[in-house]
Each structure stands twice: as C-alpha cells, then as structure tokens.
Design a protein around this motif. Sequence first.
Motif, PDB file in Angstrom:
ATOM      1  N   THR A 265       0.845  -1.196   0.000  1.00 31.47           N
ATOM      2  CA  THR A 265       0.000   0.000   0.000  1.00 31.47           C
ATOM      3  C   THR A 265       0.877   1.243   0.000  1.00 31.47           C
ATOM      4  OG1 THR A 265      -0.127   0.206   2.427  1.00 31.47           O
ATOM      5  CG2 THR A 265      -1.764  -1.204   1.343  1.00 31.47           C
ATOM      6  N   LEU A 266       0.369   2.310  -0.591  1.00 30.76           N
ATOM      7  CA  LEU A 266       1.096   3.575  -0.628  1.00 30.76           C
ATOM      8  C   LEU A 266       1.253   4.151   0.769  1.00 30.76           C
ATOM      9  CD1 LEU A 266       2.392   5.896  -2.184  1.00 30.76           C
ATOM     10  CD2 LEU A 266       0.094   6.834  -2.569  1.00 30.76           C
ATOM     11  N   SER A 267       0.243   4.005   1.603  1.00 26.58           N
ATOM     12  CA  SER A 267       0.311   4.553   2.966  1.00 26.58           C
ATOM     13  C   SER A 267       1.417   3.885   3.776  1.00 26.58           C
ATOM     14  CB  SER A 267      -1.038   4.394   3.678  1.00 26.58           C
ATOM     15  OG  SER A 267      -1.391   3.023   3.773  1.00 26.58           O
ATOM     16  N   HIS A 268       1.566   2.583   3.599  1.00 28.40           N
ATOM     17  CA  HIS A 268       2.640   1.873   4.315  1.00 28.40           C
ATOM     18  C   HIS A 268       4.011   2.335   3.828  1.00 28.40           C
ATOM     19  CE1 HIS A 268       4.745  -2.159   5.427  1.00 28.40           C
ATOM     20  NE2 HIS A 268       4.888  -1.263   6.386  1.00 28.40           N
ATOM     21  N   PHE A 269       4.132   2.525   2.514  1.00 29.50           N
ATOM     22  CA  PHE A 269       5.385   3.023   1.950  1.00 29.50           C
ATOM     23  C   PHE A 269       5.732   4.397   2.506  1.00 29.50           C
ATOM     24  CE2 PHE A 269       7.309   5.604  -1.575  1.00 29.50           C
ATOM     25  CZ  PHE A 269       8.579   5.057  -1.503  1.00 29.50           C
ATOM     26  N   ASN A 270       4.767   5.306   2.487  1.00 30.81           N
ATOM     27  CA  ASN A 270       5.007   6.671   2.984  1.00 30.81           C
ATOM     28  C   ASN A 270       5.405   6.662   4.457  1.00 30.81           C
ATOM     29  OD1 ASN A 270       4.513   8.077   0.590  1.00 30.81           O
ATOM     30  ND2 ASN A 270       2.307   8.126   0.941  1.00 30.81           N
ATOM     31  N   LYS A 271       4.716   5.847   5.236  1.00 34.23           N
ATOM     32  CA  LYS A 271       5.005   5.769   6.668  1.00 34.23           C
ATOM     33  C   LYS A 271       6.401   5.205   6.917  1.00 34.23           C
ATOM     34  CE  LYS A 271       3.217   3.798  10.979  1.00 34.23           C
ATOM     35  NZ  LYS A 271       2.152   2.949  11.592  1.00 34.23           N
ATOM     36  N   THR A 272       6.749   4.144   6.211  1.00 37.26           N
ATOM     37  CA  THR A 272       8.066   3.511   6.389  1.00 37.26           C
ATOM     38  C   THR A 272       9.177   4.445   5.916  1.00 37.26           C
ATOM     39  OG1 THR A 272       7.073   1.336   6.030  1.00 37.26           O
ATOM     40  CG2 THR A 272       9.475   1.495   5.829  1.00 37.26           C
ATOM     41  N   PHE A 273       8.977   5.090   4.772  1.00 31.04           N
ATOM     42  CA  PHE A 273       9.982   6.002   4.225  1.00 31.04           C
ATOM     43  C   PHE A 273      10.269   7.130   5.214  1.00 31.04           C
ATOM     44  CE2 PHE A 273      11.951   9.184   1.620  1.00 31.04           C
ATOM     45  CZ  PHE A 273      12.585   8.492   0.596  1.00 31.04           C
ATOM     46  N   LYS A 274       9.214   7.706   5.767  1.00 32.40           N
ATOM     47  CA  LYS A 274       9.397   8.822   6.698  1.00 32.40           C
ATOM     48  C   LYS A 274      10.067   8.371   7.989  1.00 32.40           C
ATOM     49  CE  LYS A 274       7.189  12.937   8.529  1.00 32.40           C
ATOM     50  NZ  LYS A 274       5.964  13.762   8.575  1.00 32.40           N
ATOM     51  N   SER A 275       9.730   7.185   8.461  1.00 29.17           N
ATOM     52  CA  SER A 275      10.337   6.689   9.702  1.00 29.17           C
ATOM     53  C   SER A 275      11.826   6.432   9.547  1.00 29.17           C
ATOM     54  CB  SER A 275       9.633   5.405  10.155  1.00 29.17           C
ATOM     55  OG  SER A 275       9.957   4.320   9.299  1.00 29.17           O
ATOM     56  N   MET A 276      12.264   6.149   8.303  1.00 30.15           N
ATOM     57  CA  MET A 276      13.667   5.819   8.067  1.00 30.15           C
ATOM     58  C   MET A 276      14.488   7.000   7.580  1.00 30.15           C
ATOM     59  SD  MET A 276      13.238   1.990   6.437  1.00 30.15           S
ATOM     60  CE  MET A 276      14.960   1.604   6.590  1.00 30.15           C
ATOM     61  N   THR A 277      13.823   8.048   7.074  1.00 29.30           N
ATOM     62  CA  THR A 277      14.557   9.186   6.517  1.00 29.30           C
ATOM     63  C   THR A 277      14.175  10.524   7.138  1.00 29.30           C
ATOM     64  OG1 THR A 277      12.933   9.614   4.768  1.00 29.30           O
ATOM     65  CG2 THR A 277      14.659   7.991   4.281  1.00 29.30           C
ATOM     66  N   ASN A 278      13.110  10.515   7.952  1.00 29.54           N
ATOM     67  CA  ASN A 278      12.567  11.750   8.526  1.00 29.54           C
ATOM     68  C   ASN A 278      12.021  12.704   7.460  1.00 29.54           C
ATOM     69  OD1 ASN A 278      13.074  11.138  11.283  1.00 29.54           O
ATOM     70  ND2 ASN A 278      15.229  11.681  10.976  1.00 29.54           N
ATOM     71  N   GLN A 279      11.745  12.155   6.276  1.00 30.63           N
ATOM     72  CA  GLN A 279      11.169  12.942   5.183  1.00 30.63           C
ATOM     73  C   GLN A 279      10.141  12.107   4.445  1.00 30.63           C
ATOM     74  OE1 GLN A 279      15.172  13.827   3.357  1.00 30.63           O
ATOM     75  NE2 GLN A 279      14.249  15.843   3.079  1.00 30.63           N
ATOM     76  N   THR A 280       9.205  12.774   3.808  1.00 34.55           N
ATOM     77  CA  THR A 280       8.284  12.056   2.926  1.00 34.55           C
ATOM     78  C   THR A 280       9.014  11.773   1.616  1.00 34.55           C
ATOM     79  OG1 THR A 280       7.419  14.075   1.896  1.00 34.55           O
ATOM     80  CG2 THR A 280       6.326  13.305   3.923  1.00 34.55           C
ATOM     81  N   PRO A 281       8.559  10.793   0.849  1.00 38.03           N
ATOM     82  CA  PRO A 281       9.178  10.541  -0.461  1.00 38.03           C
ATOM     83  C   PRO A 281       9.159  11.781  -1.347  1.00 38.03           C
ATOM     84  CG  PRO A 281       7.747   8.719   0.153  1.00 38.03           C
ATOM     85  CD  PRO A 281       7.523   9.789   1.177  1.00 38.03           C
ATOM     86  N   LYS A 282       8.087  12.525  -1.300  1.00 34.80           N
ATOM     87  CA  LYS A 282       7.966  13.721  -2.134  1.00 34.80           C
ATOM     88  C   LYS A 282       9.014  14.766  -1.767  1.00 34.80           C
ATOM     89  CE  LYS A 282       4.592  17.202  -3.660  1.00 34.80           C
ATOM     90  NZ  LYS A 282       3.185  17.668  -3.535  1.00 34.80           N
ATOM     91  N   SER A 283       9.173  15.038  -0.475  1.00 33.20           N
ATOM     92  CA  SER A 283      10.139  16.047  -0.043  1.00 33.20           C
ATOM     93  C   SER A 283      11.571  15.558  -0.273  1.00 33.20           C
ATOM     94  CB  SER A 283       9.935  16.410   1.427  1.00 33.20           C
ATOM     95  OG  SER A 283      10.115  15.281   2.262  1.00 33.20           O
ATOM     96  N   TRP A 284      11.807  14.268  -0.088  1.00 33.09           N
ATOM     97  CA  TRP A 284      13.153  13.722  -0.325  1.00 33.09           C
ATOM     98  C   TRP A 284      13.537  13.860  -1.785  1.00 33.09           C
ATOM     99  CZ3 TRP A 284      15.995  10.168  -2.996  1.00 33.09           C
ATOM    100  CH2 TRP A 284      17.220   9.787  -2.438  1.00 33.09           C
ATOM    101  N   ARG A 285      12.578  13.600  -2.676  1.00 33.56           N
ATOM    102  CA  ARG A 285      12.842  13.718  -4.116  1.00 33.56           C
ATOM    103  C   ARG A 285      13.184  15.163  -4.483  1.00 33.56           C
ATOM    104  NH1 ARG A 285       8.599  11.122  -8.322  1.00 33.56           N
ATOM    105  NH2 ARG A 285      10.240   9.835  -9.286  1.00 33.56           N
ATOM    106  N   LYS A 286      12.478  16.119  -3.901  1.00 32.38           N
ATOM    107  CA  LYS A 286      12.725  17.522  -4.208  1.00 32.38           C
ATOM    108  C   LYS A 286      14.087  17.988  -3.714  1.00 32.38           C
ATOM    109  CE  LYS A 286       7.991  19.367  -4.372  1.00 32.38           C
ATOM    110  NZ  LYS A 286       7.019  20.286  -3.710  1.00 32.38           N
ATOM    111  N   LEU A 287      14.487  17.523  -2.541  1.00 33.53           N
ATOM    112  CA  LEU A 287      15.739  17.964  -1.925  1.00 33.53           C
ATOM    113  C   LEU A 287      16.967  17.258  -2.488  1.00 33.53           C
ATOM    114  CD1 LEU A 287      14.558  18.180   1.793  1.00 33.53           C
ATOM    115  CD2 LEU A 287      15.129  20.101   0.278  1.00 33.53           C
ATOM    116  N   ASN A 288      16.770  16.197  -3.215  1.00 33.79           N
ATOM    117  CA  ASN A 288      17.907  15.448  -3.737  1.00 33.79           C
ATOM    118  C   ASN A 288      17.964  15.469  -5.254  1.00 33.79           C
ATOM    119  OD1 ASN A 288      19.280  13.862  -1.331  1.00 33.79           O
ATOM    120  ND2 ASN A 288      17.079  13.880  -0.934  1.00 33.79           N
TER     121      ASN A 288
END
Length: 288
Positions: A265-288
């Motif tokens: 699920t997308l919600s599980h991905f977003n939650k896991t990504f943020k817990s491991m990077t302290n960022q959402t996938p969207k914000s991580w993509r923009k900053l990198n």
Amino acid sequence: MSKVISFQIPKASNTFIQYQEDRGKYFYNNLHQHPQTQLTVIMEGRGQLLVGDYVGRFDAGDVFLLGENVPHVFRSDAEYFEEDNDLKIAGNTVFFDFQAFGTAIDKVEDFRDLLLLNEQINGCFKIHGDTKQEVFDLLNGFNELKGLDKLQRSIHILSKLDFSSEDLEALNLIPVSRSMSEKDGKRMDQVMRYILENSHRTITLDEIAERAYMSKEAFCRFFKLRTRRTFTQYMQQLRITEAKKLLLESDMSIAQISYQVGFQTLSHFNKTFKSMTNQTPKSWRKLN
C-alpha cells in the motif's frame, strides 16, 4: 575457522600489499570474506552493497574501506546480468594483509600505529571529501609500483585514514561480527540472493525460512545474529534504498515506486519512508 564462500585473494605468501583491478560485466556477486583489509575504488558500475547491518548503494566514484574477515558483497544491479547490454564494471582495490607481519607487528614500535589503525577498521566505511580525492590520487599508477615504492605508497594511503574526520563515514550502526563459518556463509548468501531477486514482492517468513532449510524460529535467530536486524527491518531497508534510487533516477510516480519496490500500500510506503529518513518521499525527491 572456515570462511564464507571460498574466496582467497591471489597473492604470494607473506605479502602485505596486493593490488587488484576488476574489469568485466559485473562484480563478484557472492557474499564472501577474506583476512585482508580492503580499500576499493569503484571506477565504473553500480549496485547494492551489503555489509552486516548496512544495506546501501554503490556507484562510480565511491570509495569504501572494509575490515578484515567482514562478510560483504558488491552486487551489481540486475541489468548488469542481462546478456544484451553494453554495461561494464571497473574497480581498483588494495588489500592490506596485516597478518603477513606475524608477531612482529606487536613487537616493533614502528608498526604499532598500523596495528591500532587496523583495529579501528571494524565493518565498512565510505570515504568522502579531501580524503577521497587523496586516495584517488595515490592509487593513480599504483599497478606500476614495485618494492619499496609500492610499500611507501601503501603506507601513505593508510596514513590518510583519520577516523576522527567526517571524511570517514561508518556505514554500520553496530560493529560487524567478523567471520562466519563456511556453512553459515553459504546459507546467508543463498538467503541474500533470494531476497534481492524477490524484494519487489511479498516474501513471507515461512517462504524465506524454507529457502534456508530452517524453522521460522531458527531462521529469525540466524538472520538477526548476522545482520543485527529482523527480517522485516532488513526488507524495509532494502526496499527504501531501492525507492531512493528510483525517486532520483526515474519519472515514476511515488505510488508506482511504492509498488515497484514491494510495498502493498502507498500509505505503508510513505510511513516507512518517513520513519527511516525523517522525510516524505515527495520532499526527499525535491531535496535530492
């Protein structure tokens, strides 16, 4: 103790330094270990680096330092194993065999700093900044050196390794347990291969335990002892690492990437990504 996957560096006996240039379609892709400390420069190629509790990426221009008898694998991305491609890898490595000194390294005062340095190389380090550039420069033309010139250059390289510097990034959160038996090493290699080949889909604990010819309980103990992570934690780290690659290199939507790397699920991905990077996938993509 036997080693993980029979893997010996081609070398003369009692040789402190061995230089190796790897060229081909892909890097040696078995989990392995050897008694030499290893300094590797990735000249060409990319893939996943697995060392202890670390799951990450390697790319051209990266420099890694690995301690002796630390199980590891530089596993090239799947496309490197396809027949119809022009992809190639290149890596230059210096192996330092501190055991070649025998007991002299403990007794000779001049060698004491070398011994202390080797003891600090526990696990895997990624080298950055000025130190990385100095290593590149010192390895230039290394294959042409012989005798005292080769020894002098090697000591010079080692002298650049300052573990108090931010240039040396420890990739392992927990010190790596050095050395595995051959039986455990082969089993771990089979498990890792299966995980990497099937990480895009759900892998159940029953399935992976059966692959390792173990009960679920025995497998959980075996896996955590050797990676310092539970199977679920390791799978999440592997998938998030792959997701970062896709976020940087593709135009796929976040939802597409989520399913591509194996999240249900997308919600599980977003939650896991943020817990491991302290960022959402969207914000991580923009900053990198």
